[in-house]
Design a protein around this motif. Structure first.
Motif, short mmCIF file in Angstrom:
data_model
loop_
_atom_site.label_atom_id
_atom_site.label_comp_id
_atom_site.label_asym_id
_atom_site.label_seq_id
_atom_site.Cartn_x
_atom_site.Cartn_y
_atom_site.Cartn_z
N MET A 1 0.80 -1.22 0.00
CA MET A 1 0.00 0.00 0.00
C MET A 1 0.84 1.27 0.00
SD MET A 1 -3.46 1.09 1.06
CE MET A 1 -3.86 2.53 0.11
N PRO A 2 1.84 1.38 0.85
CA PRO A 2 2.60 2.63 0.79
C PRO A 2 3.65 2.56 -0.33
CG PRO A 2 3.36 1.29 2.64
CD PRO A 2 2.41 0.45 1.85
N TYR A 3 3.91 3.69 -0.95
CA TYR A 3 4.89 3.75 -2.03
C TYR A 3 6.04 4.63 -1.57
CZ TYR A 3 1.22 1.65 -4.72
OH TYR A 3 0.26 0.79 -5.19
N THR A 4 7.22 4.12 -1.69
CA THR A 4 8.38 4.77 -1.11
C THR A 4 9.41 5.13 -2.16
OG1 THR A 4 8.04 3.51 0.91
CG2 THR A 4 10.21 4.51 0.61
N TYR A 5 9.97 6.32 -2.03
CA TYR A 5 10.98 6.79 -2.99
C TYR A 5 12.16 7.36 -2.23
CZ TYR A 5 6.82 6.69 -5.95
OH TYR A 5 5.67 6.31 -6.61
N GLU A 6 13.28 7.36 -2.86
CA GLU A 6 14.48 7.88 -2.22
C GLU A 6 14.43 9.41 -2.12
OE1 GLU A 6 19.25 7.39 -2.99
OE2 GLU A 6 17.85 5.96 -3.91
N HIS A 7 13.84 10.03 -3.13
CA HIS A 7 13.69 11.49 -3.12
C HIS A 7 12.21 11.83 -3.11
CE1 HIS A 7 17.95 11.89 -3.92
NE2 HIS A 7 17.82 11.00 -4.90
N PRO A 8 11.85 13.00 -2.60
CA PRO A 8 10.43 13.35 -2.57
C PRO A 8 9.88 13.54 -3.97
CG PRO A 8 11.81 15.21 -1.89
CD PRO A 8 12.72 14.03 -2.01
N HIS A 9 8.68 13.09 -4.20
CA HIS A 9 8.02 13.22 -5.50
C HIS A 9 6.79 14.10 -5.34
CE1 HIS A 9 10.70 10.19 -6.84
NE2 HIS A 9 9.95 9.65 -7.78
N PRO A 10 6.57 14.98 -6.27
CA PRO A 10 5.30 15.72 -6.24
C PRO A 10 4.17 14.83 -6.72
CG PRO A 10 6.59 16.35 -8.15
CD PRO A 10 7.43 15.37 -7.38
N ALA A 11 2.96 15.22 -6.42
CA ALA A 11 1.82 14.56 -7.04
C ALA A 11 1.54 15.26 -8.37
CB ALA A 11 0.60 14.65 -6.14
N ARG A 90 2.83 19.16 -2.50
CA ARG A 90 3.24 19.70 -3.79
C ARG A 90 2.48 18.99 -4.89
NH1 ARG A 90 7.84 21.72 -6.64
NH2 ARG A 90 6.91 22.75 -8.44
N MET B 1 14.97 9.64 5.40
CA MET B 1 15.49 9.57 4.03
C MET B 1 14.46 9.08 3.03
SD MET B 1 18.86 9.07 2.29
CE MET B 1 18.67 9.92 0.73
N TYR B 3 10.90 8.60 1.27
CA TYR B 3 9.67 9.39 1.22
C TYR B 3 8.53 8.46 0.80
CZ TYR B 3 12.84 13.27 1.62
OH TYR B 3 13.79 14.14 2.07
N THR B 4 7.49 8.47 1.62
CA THR B 4 6.43 7.49 1.44
C THR B 4 5.10 8.18 1.16
OG1 THR B 4 7.56 6.03 2.95
CG2 THR B 4 5.24 5.57 2.54
N TYR B 5 4.36 7.60 0.24
CA TYR B 5 3.06 8.15 -0.13
C TYR B 5 2.05 7.02 -0.20
CZ TYR B 5 6.17 11.86 -1.80
OH TYR B 5 7.13 12.81 -1.89
N HIS B 9 3.56 8.02 -6.92
CA HIS B 9 3.78 9.34 -7.51
C HIS B 9 4.80 9.23 -8.64
CE1 HIS B 9 1.54 10.87 -4.23
NE2 HIS B 9 2.11 12.06 -4.13
N PRO B 10 4.54 9.90 -9.73
CA PRO B 10 5.57 9.94 -10.78
C PRO B 10 6.68 10.88 -10.36
CG PRO B 10 3.72 11.31 -11.39
CD PRO B 10 3.33 10.65 -10.09
N ILE B 51 11.41 19.59 -4.64
CA ILE B 51 10.05 19.47 -4.10
C ILE B 51 9.45 20.83 -3.72
CG2 ILE B 51 10.68 19.08 -1.67
CD1 ILE B 51 7.97 17.17 -3.69
#
Lengths: 229, 229
Positions: A1-11, A90, B1, B3-5, B9-10, B51
């Motif tokens: 369910m949660p999606y994780t990225y190394e850097h922040p992503h905007p929607a 964002r 470190m 980032y979770t959504y 997110h693209p 961001i």
DNA sequence: TCAAAAGTGTTAACCATACACCCATGC
DNA sequence: GCATGGGTGTATGGTTAACACTTTTGA
């Protein structure tokens, strides 16, 4: 369910500025928000882009989901990405604008469960987010583009009298046009086909009905023809 | 470190199509990639949007970081978001195009550590990702826009002879122009100020040098003047 | 004196504009 | 027969397009 990225992503969202036209006005389709932020404010229809979904696909899907409108002229407008344009996170919005034949769509949008309505672009309520800016950009684009691309027809019914086409142009570019010159020019382009039909149920002489001749336009365009005004 | 959504997110990037012009050619600035994918392929300069960073800010920052170019005409072009345009993850790219005075920037870009170079738009290498499509859209936009906005001057040095301006136009719109008519038209607009200087070190009669009169343009525009060709 | 590009006007065709009246129809 | 909008032509002025020779300068 949660999606994780190394850097922040905007929607990323798409928003649609849907224009329609009736004999009196250029109109824009708005939706009343049901959730915060900007709860109960009017806003442009739109929503999030699916992670595997093309941008234009997302725009079409959202417009269909929220307004029931399905076949329309759609073109990317501009991308709005000011960091604080949405108070939650964002959000970068790719805006599209669309032209629909209002007569065919007025009822569906109005009868939908959601609060959806057409507003004259000359008189609309205060909008959520930066949607007034988006609408403003869309209007300027439409005004400019209608002069050098034959997109006005997308706002009219299949068959229309010349006077209605002229009124449409006068409404959008906000200046009066000379009737004889307008007819001369538009007919001399060879883009209009005479349907051999006339208006019904009018309390005066019935006008001939024309339709936009798409194949003719394509032929002319290939030959270097440039539509103008 | 990390980032979770809640929803995927693209990533969002900006890419820049930087145009320059020298006496022979319209050129575009490219960077040779150092990493996979498309390692060692040429590509448009660009990178991720911070961001909390505006889109245009991001474009300027990337262009400065990668090419050293700092003062330029910059305008949003189009947003490219086909789901598979980047093989790694979903990346939506907001493309900008820029016009620079090549003479001032040619050296810096070429001497940078990275492999940066100007290529004629008529003859450039195969590009990474969908960057050929982006370049194509940028070129079409430039060709169209130069006819109705006085942006050509952004590609020329501060002071230039009329013949150079004419060559620039002929190069971009890809058709020859009549010398006398061109001069008549452009001078009659009142947008060019005579610098009272002439060319130096030319092996023939030296031409007068003009500069674009920005304040005059603003005044005229406010008064309803429309630049055209 | 030659080469190379700068600079300069006129004419004819076309296009945009301005403008007013009669016609067909339904009530 | 009257009200409503449909439909039509011409004359004028301005804009664009086509076109060729003389001038200046440095090599």
């Amino acid at each position: 369910m949660p999606y994780t990225y190394e850097h922040p992503h905007p929607a990323v969202t798409v928003d649609g500025v849907v224009f329609g036209y009736d004999e009196a006005d250029l109109k824009v389709l708005l939706i009343q928000r049901e959730q915060t932020p900007y709860r109960s404010r009017w806003a442009l229809p739109g929503g999030f882009v699916g992670i595997d979904e093309g941008l234009e696909d997302a725009a079409r899907r959202e417009l269909e989901e929220e307004t029931g409108i399905t076949r329309l002229y759609l073109e990317q407008l501009y991308t709005f990405g000011a960091p604080k344009r949405d108070p939650r996170e964002r959000i970068i919005s790719v805006a599209y604008y669309a032209l629909v034949k209002l007569a065919d769509h007025a009822v569906r949008a109005a009868s939908d469960a959601k609060n959806v309505a057409w507003f004259p672009v000359a008189d609309f309520p205060s909008l959520a987010f930066d949607h007034e800016e988006i609408l403003d950009v869309a209007l300027r684009r439409l005004k400019a583009k209608i002069r050098y691309e034959p997109i006005g027809f997308e706002l009219l019914p299949e068959k229309f009298p010349l006077s209605e086409l002229q009124r449409l142009y006068e409404t959008i570019i906000e200046q009066p046009l000379d009737k004889r010159n307008f007819r001369k020019k538009i007919l001399s382009m060879g883009l209009l086909a005479d349907t051999e039909e006339i208006q019904q149920d009018v309390a005066h002489r019935a006008a001939r009905l024309y339709r936009f001749d798409e194949p003719a336009y394509r032929r002319l365009k290939k030959a270097g023809f440039n539509f103008e005004l």
